[in-house]
Design a protein around this motif. Structure first.
Motif, PDB file in Angstrom:
ATOM      1  N   ARG A  19       0.838  -1.210   0.000  1.00  0.00           N
ATOM      2  CA  ARG A  19       0.000   0.000   0.000  1.00  0.00           C
ATOM      3  C   ARG A  19       0.866   1.251   0.000  1.00  0.00           C
ATOM      4  O   ARG A  19       0.570   2.223  -0.700  1.00  0.00           O
ATOM      5  N   ARG A  20       1.929   1.228   0.764  1.00  0.00           N
ATOM      6  CA  ARG A  20       2.828   2.388   0.811  1.00  0.00           C
ATOM      7  C   ARG A  20       3.507   2.610  -0.537  1.00  0.00           C
ATOM      8  O   ARG A  20       3.610   3.734  -1.017  1.00  0.00           O
ATOM      9  N   LYS A  21       3.992   1.534  -1.145  1.00  0.00           N
ATOM     10  CA  LYS A  21       4.673   1.655  -2.441  1.00  0.00           C
ATOM     11  C   LYS A  21       3.738   2.172  -3.524  1.00  0.00           C
ATOM     12  O   LYS A  21       4.155   2.901  -4.419  1.00  0.00           O
ATOM     13  N   LEU A  22       2.461   1.777  -3.434  1.00  0.00           N
ATOM     14  CA  LEU A  22       1.476   2.223  -4.423  1.00  0.00           C
ATOM     15  C   LEU A  22       0.795   3.528  -4.005  1.00  0.00           C
ATOM     16  O   LEU A  22      -0.048   4.043  -4.721  1.00  0.00           O
ATOM     17  N   ASN A  23       1.171   4.043  -2.832  1.00  0.00           N
ATOM     18  CA  ASN A  23       0.576   5.259  -2.288  1.00  0.00           C
ATOM     19  C   ASN A  23      -0.950   5.132  -2.192  1.00  0.00           C
ATOM     20  O   ASN A  23      -1.691   6.022  -2.591  1.00  0.00           O
TER      21      ASN A  23
END
Length: 91
Positions: A19-23
């Protein structure tokens, strides 16, 4: 590598690192894309923005927009033309 479990309803929880990598934030949508026999998950908003950027690639140069002020001037001109059309319609 991250692991997610599928529920009986076909739902998964996307791991926090992904989720963080895909914002991705609460309420965001994702898109699943098949690429070379694999399925890729992408942030749909970011993907739409990238597609728009690609579609507009080269348009600034084509329109002679070299600096930010050129864009501001173009917007002002368009607004003037719209106002002139409204004034002509009301006359």
């Amino acid at each position: 590598m991250e692991l997610a479990k599928i529920t009986s309803k076909g739902q998964i929880t996307i791991p926090i690192q992904i989720r963080r990598k895909l914002n991705l934030k609460d309420g965001d949508k994702v898109v699943f894309i098949e690429q070379g026999g694999k399925i890729v998950i992408e942030n749909s908003t970011r993907m739409a923005l990238m597609e728009a950027q690609e579609a507009f690639k080269g348009e600034a140069e084509r329109l002679g927009l070299n600096i930010e002020q050129d864009v501001v001037d173009m917007v002002k001109q368009i607004r003037r033309e719209i106002q002139e059309e409204k004034n002509a319609d009301n006359a």
